[in-house]
Scaffold this motif. Structure first.
Motif, mmCIF file in Angstrom:
data_model
loop_
_atom_site.group_PDB
_atom_site.id
_atom_site.type_symbol
_atom_site.label_atom_id
_atom_site.label_comp_id
_atom_site.label_asym_id
_atom_site.label_seq_id
_atom_site.Cartn_x
_atom_site.Cartn_y
_atom_site.Cartn_z
ATOM 1 N N ASN A 75 49.650 44.595 29.651
ATOM 2 C CA ASN A 75 51.040 44.135 29.578
ATOM 3 C C ASN A 75 51.485 43.409 30.846
ATOM 4 O O ASN A 75 52.563 43.669 31.403
ATOM 5 C CB ASN A 75 51.966 45.331 29.301
ATOM 6 C CG ASN A 75 53.348 44.910 28.846
ATOM 7 O OD1 ASN A 75 53.522 43.847 28.233
ATOM 8 N ND2 ASN A 75 54.345 45.728 29.144
ATOM 9 N N GLY A 76 50.632 42.518 31.316
ATOM 10 C CA GLY A 76 50.985 41.701 32.475
ATOM 11 C C GLY A 76 50.666 42.321 33.823
ATOM 12 O O GLY A 76 50.914 41.702 34.869
ATOM 13 N N LEU A 77 50.121 43.523 33.838
ATOM 14 C CA LEU A 77 49.775 44.172 35.107
ATOM 15 C C LEU A 77 48.694 43.365 35.826
ATOM 16 O O LEU A 77 47.661 43.039 35.251
ATOM 17 C CB LEU A 77 49.256 45.586 34.838
ATOM 18 C CG LEU A 77 48.820 46.406 36.058
ATOM 19 C CD1 LEU A 77 50.000 46.705 36.969
ATOM 20 C CD2 LEU A 77 48.156 47.707 35.600
ATOM 21 N N GLU A 78 48.917 43.051 37.093
ATOM 22 C CA GLU A 78 47.948 42.273 37.866
ATOM 23 C C GLU A 78 46.806 43.170 38.336
ATOM 24 O O GLU A 78 47.030 44.245 38.878
ATOM 25 C CB GLU A 78 48.626 41.624 39.072
ATOM 26 C CG GLU A 78 49.645 40.557 38.686
ATOM 27 C CD GLU A 78 50.283 39.911 39.911
ATOM 28 O OE1 GLU A 78 50.040 40.393 41.042
ATOM 29 O OE2 GLU A 78 51.028 38.928 39.735
ATOM 30 N N ILE A 79 45.591 42.694 38.117
ATOM 31 C CA ILE A 79 44.399 43.427 38.540
ATOM 32 C C ILE A 79 43.836 42.765 39.792
ATOM 33 O O ILE A 79 43.483 41.580 39.784
ATOM 34 C CB ILE A 79 43.339 43.449 37.428
ATOM 35 C CG1 ILE A 79 43.893 44.121 36.174
ATOM 36 C CG2 ILE A 79 42.066 44.151 37.912
ATOM 37 C CD1 ILE A 79 44.317 45.562 36.362
ATOM 38 N N ASP A 80 43.767 43.529 40.871
ATOM 39 C CA ASP A 80 43.278 43.009 42.151
ATOM 40 C C ASP A 80 41.785 43.234 42.326
ATOM 41 O O ASP A 80 41.122 42.488 43.039
ATOM 42 C CB ASP A 80 44.035 43.688 43.304
ATOM 43 C CG ASP A 80 45.537 43.469 43.206
ATOM 44 O OD1 ASP A 80 45.987 42.346 43.496
ATOM 45 O OD2 ASP A 80 46.238 44.427 42.817
ATOM 46 N N VAL A 81 41.269 44.283 41.692
ATOM 47 C CA VAL A 81 39.838 44.603 41.758
ATOM 48 C C VAL A 81 39.365 44.924 40.345
ATOM 49 O O VAL A 81 39.957 45.761 39.654
ATOM 50 C CB VAL A 81 39.560 45.807 42.682
ATOM 51 C CG1 VAL A 81 38.064 46.118 42.706
ATOM 52 C CG2 VAL A 81 40.066 45.539 44.092
ATOM 53 N N GLY A 172 39.379 32.621 47.703
ATOM 54 C CA GLY A 172 39.895 33.930 48.080
ATOM 55 C C GLY A 172 39.428 35.039 47.162
ATOM 56 O O GLY A 172 39.786 36.204 47.355
ATOM 57 N N VAL A 173 38.622 34.691 46.162
ATOM 58 C CA VAL A 173 38.098 35.665 45.206
ATOM 59 C C VAL A 173 36.593 35.783 45.406
ATOM 60 O O VAL A 173 35.901 34.776 45.575
ATOM 61 C CB VAL A 173 38.395 35.244 43.755
ATOM 62 C CG1 VAL A 173 37.880 36.295 42.766
ATOM 63 C CG2 VAL A 173 39.891 35.005 43.561
ATOM 64 N N THR A 174 36.083 36.996 45.375
ATOM 65 C CA THR A 174 34.643 37.208 45.536
ATOM 66 C C THR A 174 34.070 37.961 44.330
ATOM 67 O O THR A 174 34.770 38.730 43.674
ATOM 68 C CB THR A 174 34.324 38.005 46.816
ATOM 69 O OG1 THR A 174 34.935 39.295 46.741
ATOM 70 C CG2 THR A 174 34.826 37.257 48.047
ATOM 71 N N VAL A 175 32.789 37.734 44.086
ATOM 72 C CA VAL A 175 32.070 38.441 43.022
ATOM 73 C C VAL A 175 30.784 39.015 43.615
ATOM 74 O O VAL A 175 30.036 38.302 44.288
ATOM 75 C CB VAL A 175 31.719 37.505 41.856
ATOM 76 C CG1 VAL A 175 30.916 38.255 40.786
ATOM 77 C CG2 VAL A 175 32.981 36.922 41.238
ATOM 78 N N THR A 176 30.542 40.267 43.356
ATOM 79 C CA THR A 176 29.354 40.964 43.858
ATOM 80 C C THR A 176 28.602 41.595 42.699
ATOM 81 O O THR A 176 29.208 42.239 41.841
ATOM 82 C CB THR A 176 29.746 42.065 44.863
ATOM 83 O OG1 THR A 176 30.496 41.494 45.938
ATOM 84 C CG2 THR A 176 28.511 42.768 45.416
ATOM 85 N N ALA A 177 27.301 41.421 42.670
ATOM 86 C CA ALA A 177 26.450 42.106 41.691
ATOM 87 C C ALA A 177 25.759 43.261 42.406
ATOM 88 O O ALA A 177 25.012 43.051 43.364
ATOM 89 C CB ALA A 177 25.422 41.151 41.107
ATOM 90 N N MET A 218 31.017 45.006 48.214
ATOM 91 C CA MET A 218 32.093 44.266 47.554
ATOM 92 C C MET A 218 33.175 43.877 48.553
ATOM 93 O O MET A 218 33.659 42.733 48.561
ATOM 94 C CB MET A 218 32.699 45.119 46.438
ATOM 95 C CG MET A 218 33.859 44.442 45.711
ATOM 96 S SD MET A 218 34.702 45.552 44.541
ATOM 97 C CE MET A 218 35.560 46.661 45.699
ATOM 98 N N ASN A 219 33.560 44.806 49.402
ATOM 99 C CA ASN A 219 34.616 44.526 50.379
ATOM 100 C C ASN A 219 34.178 43.497 51.414
ATOM 101 O O ASN A 219 35.016 42.797 51.999
ATOM 102 C CB ASN A 219 35.055 45.812 51.065
ATOM 103 C CG ASN A 219 35.920 46.676 50.166
ATOM 104 O OD1 ASN A 219 36.664 46.161 49.328
ATOM 105 N ND2 ASN A 219 35.836 47.988 50.326
ATOM 106 N N LYS A 220 32.873 43.402 51.647
ATOM 107 C CA LYS A 220 32.353 42.384 52.558
ATOM 108 C C LYS A 220 32.168 41.037 51.864
ATOM 109 O O LYS A 220 31.859 40.038 52.524
ATOM 110 C CB LYS A 220 31.012 42.838 53.143
ATOM 111 C CG LYS A 220 31.121 43.950 54.176
ATOM 112 C CD LYS A 220 29.746 44.263 54.762
ATOM 113 C CE LYS A 220 29.837 45.290 55.881
ATOM 114 N NZ LYS A 220 28.502 45.588 56.465
#
Length: 260
Positions: A75-81, A172-177, A218-220
């Motif tokens: 319902n529009g909630l922003e997901i940061d992670v 400003g967005v990162t993706v980690t596997a 992920m944080n790095k």
């Protein structure tokens, strides 16, 4: 205001351990899992320790178009992670294994991971911040006879994650596997009725150790993360030996596990 993290498969194992780390860092949580009882337990435990809110949602993530249902419920909630953790394996020769179960795995590992990432990623890019952690596996680096589709889908997740991580540079967005080796989780209990990876004790890490490594990576903003020096070595072997040899080695390991 607290940031919000969404974790699939968040009721137990790696997903739960990652949720704990997020809560410790003051993230409100949206936990999604098929196990309603364990979800409720996870919510109560986390909220009893940390000053965060935990929303839970019981979903079968192997279902078609389940990602759209999840987004609608947000319902529009922003997901940061976003942590795409849910997954399972299936053991056996491809011509003998159950197609319905394999179809569920394909939908979960490939379609749901991809679609949910796409739907949430748009908002992250627009805001100029966000982190995504996709659960791949050490299996992603080689073919896997007797678990052919599991290995193949984990290879997809790794390749997909690396590609979009490159596209996202400067946003400003990162993706980690995250590519762990054998890990003590409930995954081992559902590989098959005849054999399970919980018989593998060599080089097996705890879910807490793997989660901590993945969370730090992920944080790095690392593109991929392989916990453990021995696993890092194993990941390089297919690059220095013929692929058919790598496949044969995996097959022999799987056969031995089935006999034990």
């Amino acid at each position: 205001m607290n940031k919000t993290a969404l974790v699939t498969g968040g009721a137990s194992g790696l997903g739960y351990e990652l949720a704990l780390l997020l809560a410790k860092d003051a993230h409100n949580l949206v936990l999604i899992d098929i196990d309603a009882e364990k979800l409720q337990e996870a919510k109560q435990l986390i909220e009893s320790v940390y000053s965060v809110t935990v929303q839970i949602s019981v979903k079968d993530l192997s279902q078609v178009n389940i990602s759209e249902e999840i987004i609608e419920e947000l319902n529009g909630l922003e997901i940061d992670v976003l942590i795409n953790n849910a997954g399972f394996g299936l053991f056996g020769t491809f011509w003998e294994t159950d197609w319905k179960r394999e179809e569920q795995m394909l939908h979960l590992h490939v379609m749901t991971t991809t679609h949910l990432t796409k739907l949430i990623l748009k908002g992250m890019v627009k805001r100029g911040s966000g982190k995504i952690l996709n659960l791949s596996s050490l299996a992603a680096f080689q073919p896997g006879p007797l678990m052919s589709l599991y290995y193949a889908t984990k290879g997809y997740i790794l390749s997909f994650s690396e590609a979009i991580a490159c596209e996202l540079k400067g946003t400003g967005v990162t993706v980690t596997a995250l590519c762990p080796g054998p890990t003590k989780t409930s995954f081992q209990q559902v590989v098959s009725n005849n054999t399970s990876e919980n018989k593998i004790t060599f080089n097996m890490a705890s879910s807490k150790e793997v989660a901590a490594y993945g969370y730090k990576s992920m944080n790095k903003g690392k593109v991929y993360a392989i916990p453990g020096r021995f696993n890092k070595l194993l990941a390089t072997l297919p690059r220095i030996m013929p692929r058919n040899t790598a496949a044969l080695i995996v097959k022999r390991i799987q056969e031995k596990n089935r006999e034990d």
